[in-house]
Motif scaffolding. Structure first.
Motif, PDB file in Angstrom:
ATOM      1  N   VAL A   1     -24.040  30.448 109.217  1.00 29.36           N
ATOM      2  CA  VAL A   1     -24.473  29.919 107.930  1.00 29.36           C
ATOM      3  C   VAL A   1     -25.252  28.616 108.147  1.00 29.36           C
ATOM      4  N   ASP A   2     -26.205  28.358 107.259  1.00 25.28           N
ATOM      5  CA  ASP A   2     -26.945  27.095 107.300  1.00 25.28           C
ATOM      6  C   ASP A   2     -26.063  25.975 106.761  1.00 25.28           C
ATOM      7  N   VAL A   3     -26.267  24.787 107.286  1.00 22.34           N
ATOM      8  CA  VAL A   3     -25.528  23.611 106.828  1.00 22.34           C
ATOM      9  C   VAL A   3     -26.509  22.469 106.595  1.00 22.34           C
ATOM     10  N   ARG A   4     -26.103  21.558 105.748  1.00 19.66           N
ATOM     11  CA  ARG A   4     -26.916  20.356 105.556  1.00 19.66           C
ATOM     12  C   ARG A   4     -26.910  19.557 106.856  1.00 19.66           C
ATOM     13  N   PRO A   5     -28.078  19.110 107.287  1.00 23.28           N
ATOM     14  CA  PRO A   5     -28.124  18.329 108.528  1.00 23.28           C
ATOM     15  C   PRO A   5     -27.503  16.950 108.333  1.00 23.28           C
ATOM     16  N   GLU A   6     -26.963  16.411 109.389  1.00 25.14           N
ATOM     17  CA  GLU A   6     -26.459  15.039 109.337  1.00 25.14           C
ATOM     18  C   GLU A   6     -27.647  14.089 109.403  1.00 25.14           C
ATOM     19  N   ILE A   7     -27.722  13.190 108.442  1.00 22.91           N
ATOM     20  CA  ILE A   7     -28.871  12.282 108.322  1.00 22.91           C
ATOM     21  C   ILE A   7     -28.396  10.845 108.451  1.00 22.91           C
ATOM     22  N   GLU A   8     -29.071  10.103 109.266  1.00 21.28           N
ATOM     23  CA  GLU A   8     -28.772   8.675 109.432  1.00 21.28           C
ATOM     24  C   GLU A   8     -29.804   7.891 108.642  1.00 21.28           C
ATOM     25  N   ILE A   9     -29.360   7.170 107.616  1.00 21.97           N
ATOM     26  CA  ILE A   9     -30.275   6.360 106.814  1.00 21.97           C
ATOM     27  C   ILE A   9     -30.468   5.001 107.493  1.00 21.97           C
ATOM     28  N   PRO A  10     -31.700   4.688 107.933  1.00 20.24           N
ATOM     29  CA  PRO A  10     -31.937   3.414 108.612  1.00 20.24           C
ATOM     30  C   PRO A  10     -32.085   2.270 107.608  1.00 20.24           C
ATOM     31  N   ASP A  11     -32.217   1.069 108.117  1.00 21.79           N
ATOM     32  CA  ASP A  11     -32.494  -0.084 107.260  1.00 21.79           C
ATOM     33  C   ASP A  11     -33.907   0.076 106.707  1.00 21.79           C
ATOM     34  N   TYR A  12     -34.012   0.191 105.410  1.00 19.57           N
ATOM     35  CA  TYR A  12     -35.319   0.429 104.800  1.00 19.57           C
ATOM     36  C   TYR A  12     -35.875  -0.813 104.086  1.00 19.57           C
ATOM     37  N   SER A  13     -35.170  -1.913 104.201  1.00 17.97           N
ATOM     38  CA  SER A  13     -35.592  -3.116 103.466  1.00 17.97           C
ATOM     39  C   SER A  13     -36.938  -3.651 103.946  1.00 17.97           C
ATOM     40  N   GLY A  14     -37.358  -3.254 105.152  1.00 17.10           N
ATOM     41  CA  GLY A  14     -38.631  -3.746 105.677  1.00 17.10           C
ATOM     42  C   GLY A  14     -39.841  -2.971 105.187  1.00 17.10           C
ATOM     43  N   ILE A  15     -39.625  -1.921 104.392  1.00 17.08           N
ATOM     44  CA  ILE A  15     -40.748  -1.131 103.870  1.00 17.08           C
ATOM     45  C   ILE A  15     -41.609  -1.996 102.947  1.00 17.08           C
ATOM     46  N   GLU A  16     -42.915  -1.904 103.106  1.00 21.55           N
ATOM     47  CA  GLU A  16     -43.846  -2.611 102.223  1.00 21.55           C
ATOM     48  C   GLU A  16     -44.963  -1.648 101.835  1.00 21.55           C
ATOM     49  N   VAL A  17     -45.221  -1.530 100.536  1.00 21.35           N
ATOM     50  CA  VAL A  17     -46.275  -0.638 100.058  1.00 21.35           C
ATOM     51  C   VAL A  17     -47.209  -1.396  99.130  1.00 21.35           C
ATOM     52  N   GLU A  18     -48.414  -0.857  98.987  1.00 17.58           N
ATOM     53  CA  GLU A  18     -49.417  -1.469  98.108  1.00 17.58           C
ATOM     54  C   GLU A  18     -49.759  -0.521  96.978  1.00 17.58           C
ATOM     55  N   VAL A  19     -49.848  -1.063  95.775  1.00 18.76           N
ATOM     56  CA  VAL A  19     -50.179  -0.269  94.596  1.00 18.76           C
ATOM     57  C   VAL A  19     -51.344  -0.915  93.859  1.00 18.76           C
ATOM     58  N   GLU A  20     -51.918  -0.169  92.941  1.00 14.54           N
ATOM     59  CA  GLU A  20     -53.018  -0.705  92.147  1.00 14.54           C
ATOM     60  C   GLU A  20     -52.513  -1.829  91.241  1.00 14.54           C
ATOM     61  N   ALA A  21     -53.353  -2.838  91.038  1.00 13.93           N
ATOM     62  CA  ALA A  21     -52.994  -3.939  90.144  1.00 13.93           C
ATOM     63  C   ALA A  21     -52.990  -3.437  88.703  1.00 13.93           C
ATOM     64  N   ALA A  22     -52.010  -3.877  87.928  1.00  9.75           N
ATOM     65  CA  ALA A  22     -51.878  -3.438  86.526  1.00  9.75           C
ATOM     66  C   ALA A  22     -52.667  -4.386  85.628  1.00  9.75           C
ATOM     67  N   GLU A  23     -53.989  -4.375  85.785  1.00  6.65           N
ATOM     68  CA  GLU A  23     -54.845  -5.256  85.005  1.00  6.65           C
ATOM     69  C   GLU A  23     -55.564  -4.457  83.926  1.00  6.65           C
ATOM     70  N   VAL A  24     -55.675  -5.040  82.743  1.00  2.00           N
ATOM     71  CA  VAL A  24     -56.378  -4.406  81.632  1.00  2.00           C
ATOM     72  C   VAL A  24     -57.624  -5.222  81.336  1.00  2.00           C
ATOM     73  N   SER A  25     -58.790  -4.617  81.506  1.00  2.00           N
ATOM     74  CA  SER A  25     -60.058  -5.306  81.267  1.00  2.00           C
ATOM     75  C   SER A  25     -60.529  -5.063  79.840  1.00  2.00           C
ATOM     76  N   ASP A  26     -61.510  -5.859  79.432  1.00  2.23           N
ATOM     77  CA  ASP A  26     -62.115  -5.649  78.109  1.00  2.23           C
ATOM     78  C   ASP A  26     -62.734  -4.261  78.023  1.00  2.23           C
ATOM     79  N   ALA A  27     -63.281  -3.780  79.147  1.00  2.00           N
ATOM     80  CA  ALA A  27     -63.888  -2.451  79.172  1.00  2.00           C
ATOM     81  C   ALA A  27     -62.827  -1.375  78.923  1.00  2.00           C
ATOM     82  N   ASP A  28     -61.614  -1.594  79.453  1.00  2.00           N
ATOM     83  CA  ASP A  28     -60.521  -0.649  79.218  1.00  2.00           C
ATOM     84  C   ASP A  28     -60.180  -0.589  77.729  1.00  2.00           C
ATOM     85  N   VAL A  29     -60.139  -1.760  77.097  1.00  2.00           N
ATOM     86  CA  VAL A  29     -59.830  -1.815  75.666  1.00  2.00           C
ATOM     87  C   VAL A  29     -60.951  -1.158  74.867  1.00  2.00           C
TER      88      VAL A  29
END
Length: 465
Positions: free
Chosen positions: A110-138
């Motif tokens: 039978v298949d079983v769920r694999p054993e997973i080791e969760i590492p320290d993830y606090s060092g993850i850094e990601v970049e996202v689009e700035a949430a700016e609203v311009s006059d053109a958007d309005v």
């Protein structure tokens, strides 16, 4: 009963089970009782046939087969619990030895769920689009609202871009009119791109009563994906008139008295929308970064089932509702079947890995789901399904899907926990504070990644309990 567990690979095990015959007594009694109710022997009332006579008349082998079939599920479940296994799906059982009055031995892979080791993830850094609203958007938002309040006036001139034309359509393939290829009185705004490719050029310059033909690839119906010759006749031509952008328009289109108040409200709504989009983008990128840190083996059978589930859902539900088949869809997407299968496998594998990782995080962080959180999630799911909350709740309960919803909420909370612990910056280099966002966005993001993996894995996981 004795059982042993052999690990075949990180996602599959083999159970070896030996059962003394005395432990089969209840199942043997049940087998005799069942056969007693099914057969007739002269001189004996139904249900009163002695066991020895059943053995003589119908064979001890039939009794043993019935008893083993009755006992195996319970014996297998006991071995799973004894081995503390987190199993997925149904086992492949092989009876290796059956000695009457002595021993039953079997193996179960039978298949079983694999054993997973969760590492320290606090060092993850990601970049996202700035949430700016311009006059053109309005300006764009207000213009869209203005378009909704446009009026039309019939004109006696040739149709031009932006006009609304009422047209009759007739599609032919190989000279034959399609059964579903005729439509009358269709309103179409020239330049909107909402109908067939080529119709803009065909109707532009036509007056009421004018006709033209053009060739276009049909997007739906019986001829979906095929080239058709389309005849179009213009019934009427109407010019669209937009209201003036002033305080009177603001009072017509909103609860505000002035255009400036309307614009400020639009700016606030856009800011909220961009904040939500920013949160969703952050969750998607954080999840991708987390998955890159973790080795997650995927059971082959579960992956195959997930791929089949996704393909079935696409072909029989999504495409079926549009009147398309897979071949037409692939042609429209300009993809080969091999490319489609490769993408489907990648998506399915990511969905399963996502579920495994988030489930492990739920366990590690000891996350629980409150009744209030479950109710809120149920309300959102009901809304997206087009059902009332009561109807959706009833369907969930009757289908035994409550654990599925609980899992979705828990995984959303797990992803939210990770997002809160990592660094998210926008394209301007500013740290984005997502602490005001509740787990709803993360919940939906996690659900989108692992669904319908959740359905397949939860269905498979019914053997766990």
């Amino acid at each position: 009963m004795k059982s042993a567990v052999e690990t075949l690979n990180p996602t599959r095990v083999r159970l070896t089970v030996e059962v003394p015959f005395e432990e089969l007594k209840d199942s043997l009694d049940a087998a005799y009782s069942k056969i007693n109710q099914q057969v007739t022997v002269p001189g004996f009332r139904k249900g009163k046939i002695p066991a020895r006579l059943i053995d003589q008349r119908f064979g001890r082998g039939a009794v043993l087969e019935e008893a083993v079939n009755d006992a195996l599920p319970k014996l297998y479940q006991s071995a799973v619990e004894e081995g503390e296994l987190n199993v997925l799906g149904q086992p492949e059982v092989d009876i290796t030895e059956l000695k009457d009055n002595e021993l039953l031995a079997f193996t179960a892979e039978v298949d079983v769920r694999p054993e997973i080791e969760i590492p320290d993830y606090s060092g993850i850094e990601v970049e996202v689009e700035a949430a700016e609203v311009s006059d053109a958007d309005v300006d764009e938002a207000v213009e869209q609202l203005r378009e909704r309040f446009a009026s039309t006036t019939a004109v006696e001139r040739a149709a031009a871009e932006g006009d609304v034309v009422k047209v009759d359509l007739e599609a032919r393939i190989d000279g034959e009119v399609l059964e579903d290829g005729v439509a009358q009185g269709v309103d179409y705004t020239i330049g909107s791109g909402e109908l067939l490719d080529g119709i803009d050029e065909a109707v532009t310059g036509l007056e009421a009563g004018g006709s033209a033909t053009f060739t276009s690839e049909l997007k739906g119906g019986s001829g979906a994906g095929r080239e058709a010759e389309v005849a179009v006749t213009v019934q009427t031509v109407s010019a669209r008139e937009l209201p003036e952008l002033d305080d009177e328009f603001a009072q017509l289109a909103s609860e505000f008295d002035t255009l400036e108040e309307l614009r400020e409200d639009s700016r606030k709504r856009l800011a909220d929308q961009k904040k939500q989009e920013q949160a969703t983008q952050a969750q998607e990128k954080v999840l991708d970064a987390l998955l890159e840190l973790i080795e997650v083996p995927v059971p082959e059978k579960l992956l195959a089932d997930e791929i089949e589930s996704r393909k079935h859902n696409l072909v029989n539900h999504q495409l079926g509702q549009l009147g398309l088949d897979l071949e037409s869809y692939l042609k429209m997407q300009d993809k080969s079947e091999e490319e489609f299968d490769a993408e489907l496998k990648e998506q399915a594998e990511k969905g399963i890995r996502t579920q495994f990782v988030l489930d492990e995080l739920v366990s590690k962080e000891k996350l629980n789901v409150s009744q209030e959180e479950l109710t809120e999630h149920l309300m959102r799911r009901a809304q997206s399904s087009g059902m009332s909350p009561d109807q959706f709740a009833q369907a969930v309960v009757e289908g035994g899907q409550v654990p599925v919803l609980v899992g979705e909420v828990a995984r959303g909370k797990a992803l939210a926990t990770v997002v809160e612990a990592v660094t998210v910056k926008d394209t301007a280099g500013e740290v984005v504070d997502l602490s005001d966002e509740d787990a709803e966005e993360a919940e939906e993001g996690a659900e989108a990644e692992q669904a319908p993996a959740a359905e397949a894995a939860d269905e498979a996981g019914k053997t766990e309990s």
